[in-house]
Write a protein that holds these residues in place. Structure first.
Motif, PDB file in Angstrom:
ATOM      1  N   THR A  24      92.249  51.194 -16.904  1.00  0.00           N
ATOM      2  CA  THR A  24      92.501  51.069 -15.419  1.00  0.00           C
ATOM      3  C   THR A  24      91.425  51.694 -14.590  1.00  0.00           C
ATOM      4  OG1 THR A  24      94.981  51.606 -15.923  1.00  0.00           O
ATOM      5  CG2 THR A  24      94.101  52.158 -13.705  1.00  0.00           C
ATOM      6  N   GLY A  25      90.883  52.768 -14.965  1.00  0.00           N
ATOM      7  CA  GLY A  25      89.648  53.141 -14.208  1.00  0.00           C
ATOM      8  C   GLY A  25      88.528  52.446 -13.919  1.00  0.00           C
ATOM      9  N   ALA A  26      88.309  51.646 -15.146  1.00  0.00           N
ATOM     10  CA  ALA A  26      87.346  50.330 -15.224  1.00  0.00           C
ATOM     11  C   ALA A  26      87.629  49.196 -14.363  1.00  0.00           C
ATOM     12  CB  ALA A  26      86.896  50.064 -16.587  1.00  0.00           C
ATOM     13  N   ALA A  27      89.162  49.003 -14.324  1.00  0.00           N
ATOM     14  CA  ALA A  27      89.611  47.693 -13.555  1.00  0.00           C
ATOM     15  C   ALA A  27      89.280  48.110 -11.996  1.00  0.00           C
ATOM     16  CB  ALA A  27      91.144  47.616 -14.012  1.00  0.00           C
ATOM     17  N   LEU A  28      89.699  49.366 -11.637  1.00  0.00           N
ATOM     18  CA  LEU A  28      89.622  49.746 -10.219  1.00  0.00           C
ATOM     19  C   LEU A  28      88.161  49.734  -9.801  1.00  0.00           C
ATOM     20  CD1 LEU A  28      92.166  52.577 -10.170  1.00  0.00           C
ATOM     21  CD2 LEU A  28      92.637  50.542  -9.217  1.00  0.00           C
ATOM     22  N   ALA A  29      87.386  50.308 -10.700  1.00  0.00           N
ATOM     23  CA  ALA A  29      85.848  50.362 -10.343  1.00  0.00           C
ATOM     24  C   ALA A  29      85.261  48.642 -10.056  1.00  0.00           C
ATOM     25  CB  ALA A  29      84.965  51.019 -11.397  1.00  0.00           C
ATOM     26  N   GLN A  30      85.668  47.540 -11.060  1.00  0.00           N
ATOM     27  CA  GLN A  30      85.365  46.684 -10.785  1.00  0.00           C
ATOM     28  C   GLN A  30      85.766  45.840  -9.510  1.00  0.00           C
ATOM     29  OE1 GLN A  30      86.621  42.578 -12.934  1.00  0.00           O
ATOM     30  NE2 GLN A  30      85.451  43.883 -14.376  1.00  0.00           N
ATOM     31  N   LEU A  31      87.080  46.071  -9.441  1.00  0.00           N
ATOM     32  CA  LEU A  31      87.568  45.509  -7.966  1.00  0.00           C
ATOM     33  C   LEU A  31      86.733  46.262  -6.826  1.00  0.00           C
ATOM     34  CD1 LEU A  31      91.344  45.303  -8.441  1.00  0.00           C
ATOM     35  CD2 LEU A  31      89.693  43.620  -8.449  1.00  0.00           C
TER      36      LEU A  31
END
Length: 618
Positions: free
Chosen positions: A567-574
């Motif tokens: 989740t943290g990496a997904a938020l960072a990518q967006l």
């Protein structure tokens, strides 16, 4: 300030000027309610706050882009005139601007609304209506009314602050309390629940509070005995758990009968059924009535005496007494909010106490859900079935400022405890009734949350076009109806101060439904599609959870495959691509340690989780 002059108005904000500035967002519903209560809008400073804030294509001054950007800006609402010092409210999406909540979608995701609403489906789902914004607008109006009431009673003027994330936490407070209790749920938390569908395609809700009526209904339709027996408990507890995993055989049974046969079975058993109505049908019958009604009574001004306890900016209702005779959610929540504003709340309970005190799960032997609505109240056991008990309740009402109940229609009159009866012993009383239908819908079914959702089109409005219409099993209207009940009481108390007479204040689940579906009904009247597009507010899966983009960023965010990313990496990518989103809370118990709500969730004297007050005053 000088005491406001006594008037003969029937609107508590008559003569006050309303000024609004900043982004609309959650302030939109507040403006509409303040105008209905009599405030005069200063058109030169007003933001057009009625536009649907969730519309990604909205123009300047609406919800498009600016409101959902998460910049933390607050809307400002100010009331002035008629002898009052200026009373202001600050309304924003999040009490903590760094928390990543910048619009309706992200507030629903963070506060647990998506998780609770999605229990029936087995995964988080966003409500396609602006539930948090509507609740926030009502709370903003309540805070302003409370501040003006405090002024009228000799207290200071001040500023009230509220936010959509606080409203969201309040909306899930019972589910949060249960998740943090000493014991587990009394019913299984698993996907499933109404509505049912007949063989001729009619989608309907079923309601009964009596296990005998439940069994008789299904026996008439020849449902398997074991399915009827095991289905009652999850059906009964669906109000508490927001899901009802009863046996699939009940759905199968419903699909083998015509709607006419199902209606006959309900009539014979004492259960009630209601076909899901469309938003088009609701728009066609809309009567345009406000969500509450205020009716002054009494022959003349009451004697003005100084309050025993002086109001303060933080406790504007200090010195007032609320006598509550409420069950379940709507009236108890309204009284709870009045208590948070400083009123002394006394609950009238049957001999032996409210049976819902023992509803599992418990904290220190008391129902965690019950505590979420009733902590801090005094209790008086009164047998209203006896003449002596009714006499005692009238004596208690004689010394109260507010009498609040949500009894079944006609019960108060049958007991000799209607507004006319209590006005005889207390002409200055604010008599408040929080009901189901407000007498506005002929032939209406039982006035419970899910039946009102079904009858008013909420079941359609709450879901996007690619989801079948179905009332949410989260108690949307009970909670919003409780907020609007408190709003109506505060309007009645302010009207009493300005007229010197007692007031009858009526609110309803129907009024809550109309407030919630107002943007969709306006789209119907404009000839537009009332429902939101396919996939609207549907969270995106990650490797270890879910994320929810803001409404304006959702179309672009959906193009990314995030399922392999934490989740943290997904938020960072967006975020790296200029898109805003936040993690979805999937278990209300996680809110205790969520950094988006620092020091927000506490525990009461019984160890039950408690959400923060929805207002702060300065």
């Amino acid at each position: 300030m000088a005491s406001p002059a006594v008037t003969r108005t029937v609107r508590p904000l008559e003569g006050l000027h309303l000024a609004v500035s900043g982004p609309p967002g959650p302030s939109g519903p507040a403006v509409e309610h303040l105008e209905l209560l009599g405030a005069d809008t200063r058109t030169d400073t007003r933001t057009d706050a009625r536009t649907d804030a969730s519309d990604p294509g909205a123009g300047p001054g609406t919800g498009g882009g600016r409101v959902g950007s998460g910049d933390g800006r607050a809307a400002r609402i100010a009331l002035s005139g008629a002898g009052f010092d200026p009373q202001e409210a600050s309304v924003r999406w999040s009490a903590h601007p760094s928390g990543g909540m910048g619009d309706e979608a992200t507030v629903q995701a963070a506060t647990g609304i998506m998780a609770v609403h999605g229990r029936r489906d087995g995964a988080p789902r966003g409500l396609a209506v602006d539930y948090a914004a509507t609740a926030t607008g009502v709370l903003a109006v309540a805070g302003l009314l409370a501040g003006l009431l405090g002024q009228a009673r000799g207290g200071p003027a001040g500023r009230v602050t509220t936010s959509a994330d606080r409203a969201g936490l309040l909306a899930v407070s019972q589910y949060l309390a249960a998740a943090g209790a000493d014991e587990g749920e009394a019913a299984e938390l698993a996907p499933g629940g109404p509505p049912f569908t007949s063989c001729d395609g009619v989608v309907f809700e079923l309601e009964t509070l009596d296990p005998g009526c439940w069994a008789a209904f299904w026996r008439t339709l020849q449902a398997p005995f074991d399915a009827v027996r095991t289905g009652w408990r999850p059906f009964q507890f669906r109000y508490a758990t927001a899901c009802a995993p009863f046996p699939p055989a009940l759905h199968t049974t419903a699909r083998t009968h015509t709607w006419r046969r199902i209606e006959a079975a309900a009539a014979a058993s004492g259960a009630e059924v209601c076909r899901l109505r469309t938003l088009d049908e609701r728009a066609a019958e809309q009567d345009g009535a406000p969500p509450w009604s205020l009716a002054p009574y009494g022959s003349g001004p009451r004697a003005r005496t100084g309050p025993a306890t002086a109001p303060t900016a933080a406790r504007p209702l200090a010195g007032l007494t609320v006598l509550e005779a409420g069950r379940r959610i709507q009236a108890p929540l309204a009284a709870h909010l009045l208590g948070l504003l400083g009123a002394d709340v006394v609950r009238s309970e049957p001999p032996g106490g409210d049976p819902l005190r023992g509803m599992p799960p418990a904290c220190s032997g008391i129902s965690a859900r019950w505590l979420a609505l009733n902590r801090g109240k005094q209790a008086a056991e009164v047998d209203i079935k006896s003449a002596a008990g009714r006499r005692r309740l009238r004596e208690m009402a004689a010394g109260a400022d507010v009498f609040l109940h949500n009894w079944a229609p006609g019960k108060a009159a049958a007991l000799g405890l209607d507004s006319a009866h209590l006005a005889a012993v207390n002409p200055a009383l604010v008599y408040a009734y929080t009901g189901g239908w407000a007498g506005r819908v002929p032939g209406a079914p039982m006035g419970t949350d899910f039946m009102v959702q079904a009858r008013t089109g909420v079941g359609e409005a709450a879901r996007p076009q690619d989801e079948a219409p179905a009332p949410s099993l989260m108690t949307l209207l009970d909670v919003l109806g409780g907020l609007m009940g408190a709003e109506a009481v505060l309007a009645g108390l302010l009207l009493r101060e300005r007229t010197g007479s007692g007031v009858r204040a009526d609110s309803s689940l129907l009024g809550a439904a109309d407030a919630l579906t107002a943007p969709a009904l306006r789209r119907v009247l404009r000839g537009q599609e009332p429902r939101r597009p396919a996939g609207f507010r549907r969270p995106l899966r990650t490797a270890d959870g879910w994320i929810a983009p803001t409404d304006t960023c959702a179309p672009a965010a959906a193009a990314y495959d995030l399922r392999a990313l934490p989740t943290g990496a997904a938020l960072a990518q967006l975020r790296d691509h200029g898109l805003s989103a936040t993690a979805v809370t999937t278990d209300p118990a996680d809110l205790h340690h969520d950094p988006r709500f620092p020091r927000s969730i506490s525990r009461d004297a019984h160890g039950a989780p408690a959400v923060p007050d929805p207002w702060s005053f300065a």
